[in-house]
Design a protein around this motif. Structure first.
Motif, PDB file in Angstrom:
ATOM      1  N   ALA A 135       0.699  -1.303  -0.074  1.00 46.44           N
ATOM      2  CA  ALA A 135       0.023  -0.146  -0.093  1.00 46.44           C
ATOM      3  C   ALA A 135       0.873   1.308  -0.047  1.00 46.44           C
ATOM      4  N   GLY A 136       1.900   1.295   0.660  1.00 44.04           N
ATOM      5  CA  GLY A 136       2.768   2.448   0.850  1.00 44.04           C
ATOM      6  C   GLY A 136       3.554   2.492  -0.580  1.00 44.04           C
ATOM      7  N   ILE A 137       3.872   1.505  -1.147  1.00 41.78           N
ATOM      8  CA  ILE A 137       4.523   1.571  -2.491  1.00 41.78           C
ATOM      9  C   ILE A 137       3.630   2.200  -3.362  1.00 41.78           C
ATOM     10  N   GLY A 140       2.667   5.840  -3.348  1.00 46.70           N
ATOM     11  CA  GLY A 140       3.822   6.974  -3.765  1.00 46.70           C
ATOM     12  C   GLY A 140       4.160   7.015  -5.389  1.00 46.70           C
ATOM     13  N   LEU A 141       3.114   6.219  -6.098  1.00 48.84           N
ATOM     14  CA  LEU A 141       3.114   5.994  -7.442  1.00 48.84           C
ATOM     15  C   LEU A 141       2.277   7.546  -7.992  1.00 48.84           C
ATOM     16  N   ILE A 146      -0.885   4.367 -12.171  1.00 51.82           N
ATOM     17  CA  ILE A 146      -2.057   3.428 -11.931  1.00 51.82           C
ATOM     18  C   ILE A 146      -2.882   3.325 -12.887  1.00 51.82           C
ATOM     19  N   GLU A 147      -3.189   4.376 -13.396  1.00 49.23           N
ATOM     20  CA  GLU A 147      -4.231   4.487 -14.391  1.00 49.23           C
ATOM     21  C   GLU A 147      -3.852   3.513 -15.811  1.00 49.23           C
ATOM     22  N   LYS A 148      -2.691   3.677 -16.157  1.00 49.23           N
ATOM     23  CA  LYS A 148      -2.042   2.869 -17.318  1.00 49.23           C
ATOM     24  C   LYS A 148      -1.936   1.344 -16.816  1.00 49.23           C
TER      25      LYS A 148
END
Length: 154
Positions: A135-137, A140-141, A146-148
């Protein structure tokens, strides 16, 4: 410490799965293509994550892999241990007691100082990885990443 290439595969794979909407599944073939890695070998690593209770896997046309628990409850250490084990990579063979320069037995009553230093470093490394969650990683994105990933794997 040098980890095998498959450790990187597992870290990225679990991270991308954590980016998908809850309950979403993704196949080993999709993940293999997504990262450009060998499918059969990646499948073996994913099976290790299933055995460790990090992923669940299902078969069938809508089958695939998904997280077995919330990403807040999966540490990077969990992933590394699942594929590489928990053993300390440094093995002291008591070289100080061998050869022409061997120390006297009475000088070796305490653990080897080098082994102790390496053990402390290994424990610090483990503690550091235990404090980092999927979740922490993911938090940080950039949203665009994330969408891609959701678009390509959804």
């Amino acid at each position: 410490m040098k980890l095998p290439e498959t450790s990187e595969w597992v870290l990225h794979t679990a991270t991308v799965i954590a980016q998908l909407p809850p309950g979403s599944t993704v196949s080993a073939a999709q993940l293999s293509e997504h990262f450009g890695v060998a499918g059969p070998y990646l499948s073996k690593q994913l099976a290790k994550l299933v055995r460790a209770g990090i992923l669940t896997g299902s078969t069938g046309p809508r089958g695939g892999f998904r997280l077995a628990r919330e990403p807040e409850r999966i540490s990077i250490l969990d992933l590394v241990i699942a594929v590489d084990g928990a053993a300390d990579p440094y093995v002291c063979r008591e070289l100080r007691q061998q050869g022409r320069g061997a120390a006297r037995p009475e000088d070796c009553r305490n653990p080897c100082a080098l082994a102790a230093a390496m053990r402390a470093a290994h424990e610090a490394w483990r503690a550091s990885l235990a404090n980092v969650t999927l979740a922490g990683i993911v938090d940080g994105l950039p949203a665009s990443v994330i969408e891609k990933n959701r678009r390509l794997l959804g």
